[in-house]
Design an enzyme around this catalytic site. Sequence first.
Site, PDB file in Angstrom:
ATOM      1  N   GLY A 165      -6.471  14.884  75.252  1.00  0.00           N
ATOM      2  CA  GLY A 165      -5.243  15.378  75.874  1.00  0.00           C
ATOM      3  C   GLY A 165      -3.995  14.499  76.208  1.00  0.00           C
ATOM      4  O   GLY A 165      -3.221  14.733  76.497  1.00  0.00           O
ATOM      5  N   ASP A 167      -2.253  12.514  73.445  1.00  0.00           N
ATOM      6  CA  ASP A 167      -2.360  12.448  72.192  1.00  0.00           C
ATOM      7  C   ASP A 167      -2.165  10.823  71.773  1.00  0.00           C
ATOM      8  O   ASP A 167      -2.865  10.373  70.870  1.00  0.00           O
ATOM      9  CB  ASP A 167      -1.278  13.133  71.521  1.00  0.00           C
ATOM     10  N   ARG A 212       9.284  11.783  71.446  1.00  0.00           N
ATOM     11  CA  ARG A 212       8.082  12.320  71.292  1.00  0.00           C
ATOM     12  C   ARG A 212       7.186  10.895  70.678  1.00  0.00           C
ATOM     13  O   ARG A 212       7.881   9.856  70.587  1.00  0.00           O
ATOM     14  CB  ARG A 212       8.397  13.121  69.860  1.00  0.00           C
ATOM     15  N   TRP A 366       2.801   9.645  75.761  1.00  0.00           N
ATOM     16  CA  TRP A 366       1.663   8.888  76.665  1.00  0.00           C
ATOM     17  C   TRP A 366       1.490   7.548  76.772  1.00  0.00           C
ATOM     18  O   TRP A 366       0.543   7.194  76.896  1.00  0.00           O
ATOM     19  CB  TRP A 366       0.310   9.863  76.347  1.00  0.00           C
ATOM     20  N   GLU A 409       8.195  18.427  80.816  1.00  0.00           N
ATOM     21  CA  GLU A 409       6.801  18.217  80.366  1.00  0.00           C
ATOM     22  C   GLU A 409       6.445  16.645  80.834  1.00  0.00           C
ATOM     23  O   GLU A 409       5.185  16.729  81.515  1.00  0.00           O
ATOM     24  CB  GLU A 409       6.771  17.997  78.819  1.00  0.00           C
TER      25      GLU A 409
HETATM   26  C1  GLC Z   1       0.289  17.875  73.826  1.00  0.00           C
HETATM   27  C2  GLC Z   1      -0.305  17.054  75.124  1.00  0.00           C
HETATM   28  C3  GLC Z   1      -1.612  18.212  75.493  1.00  0.00           C
HETATM   29  C4  GLC Z   1      -1.245  19.384  75.730  1.00  0.00           C
HETATM   30  C5  GLC Z   1      -0.700  19.875  74.581  1.00  0.00           C
HETATM   31  C6  GLC Z   1       0.134  21.519  74.955  1.00  0.00           C
HETATM   32  O1  GLC Z   1      -0.625  17.873  72.864  1.00  0.00           O
HETATM   33  O2  GLC Z   1      -0.606  15.673  74.748  1.00  0.00           O
HETATM   34  O3  GLC Z   1      -2.499  17.298  76.545  1.00  0.00           O
HETATM   35  O4  GLC Z   1      -2.464  20.027  76.177  1.00  0.00           O
HETATM   36  O5  GLC Z   1       0.463  19.292  74.171  1.00  0.00           O
HETATM   37  O6  GLC Z   1       0.918  21.168  76.326  1.00  0.00           O
END
Ligand code: GLC
Length: 438
Positions: A165, A167, A212, A366, A409
């Site tokens: 999660g 990325d 991004r 991230w 976000e």
């Molecule tokens: C991105 C984030 C991930 C999340 C997704 C949808 O890929 O890194 O953690 O679940 O977006 O929000």
Amino acid sequence: MDEQQLLEGAKAVLEANDHGNFTVPASGIYPHQWLWDSCFIAIGLRHTDIDRAQKEILSLLRGQWANGMLPNMILGTGRQGRWPNIWRSWINPNSPDGVNTSGITQPPMLAEAIVQIGGKLSKAERHSWYKKTFPALLKYHEWLFNERDPHGEGLVLQIHPWEVGMDNTPTWMAEIKEHSQPLWITAIDKLHLGPLLNIFRRDTHHIPAGQRLDIIDALVLYSTLRRLRRKRYDFDKIIDHSMFAIEDLAFNCIFIRANQHLEDIARFIHKPLADDLKDRIKKSQLALEELWDPMAEQYFSRNFVTHKLINQSTVATLLPLYAGVGHKGRAKALVKLLEDKHLFGPEYPVPSVPLNSAWYKPTGYWQGSTWVNMNWLLIDGLRRSGFADHADVLSESTLEMVAQSGFNEYFDPSTGKPAGAKNFSWTAALIIDMIKAA
Ligand code: GLC
């Protein structure tokens, strides 16, 4: 924005992103259902509409594979969902009929969401809620142990950074680049051709490219997915061909906590867990301590193949506080990192990598930004580990940041300025939870 406005604003975000039985993370850029997003969303929704919170979780279960895996994405079918399907999950016989999903999982937040919802129900309602969700939850955890801890060592491994999660987190990016970056990506990088390829990206139609992940990281993620797809998401084949895998710290911390919840749920509905499963749960809590690096005085992820710790400090380093650190001295060491203004303690914490990291960029996705879901996990962990004051301070700074900047976000840790998608669902949902829990 005062507290009432913040609450109303958060509810409006969730309503706008509501697709009936599930909520998209943000409209436009994220038109599908994501596993841990829906769990965080349900944790917020339980305060405003408990039925809808339950629906959010039950809708996740329609994506469960026959082997127990819960996919990180269930692909949308509506107008918004018309993305090219890069997954083709049907190539694996375990994928569900009639539901298009991804072929990998995401941090197992499901048990947490089930229990948080349970906390809002009467005893009788909780009983039936747990009974309804327990079989799928148990199957998911058994799959994680059986397939992802092939040697029974206690820690589960992941095969793609999307499973974690986070990325483009340095832990994964550094390892992939060192061990398995395809030559064609290295060539694109060396020849500085990356910017030319940006025109093929969809995400940058919605968000400025600078906020991004960079194009090389994006290509690395995509090429890693293609390798898994070539093996039809068949774990034995993936591991046999010694593709790299990581026992990710954040994922394992969340799994350890999830197993504590699983045990509580099983006890509540009088469905004792098998002894073998209980042993594995115990073992994983102990195995977490193998990820402690005494020199760095931090926890790290571990490369499954080489068994070496990956010496990259990220917000994951702090997550053993959420799992429950058995060792008081280590918990204190983590809190010290959190307090340090030059590491994890800028004005609007917690940055996804410490400020002194070579990877740090204030809106580096991230690789620097502050994320509300990480803060939520840490607030919960700090409170349970005996650091309630720290939990309160972090909760206040998070609320202040979002009140100033909106439900984005992610955020710049020094200024609190918003970045990434606007009106992001888990930011809204977890703000509701932080207000209600205060
Ligand atoms: C991105 C984030 C991930 C999340 C997704 C949808 O890929 O890194 O953690 O679940 O977006 O929000």
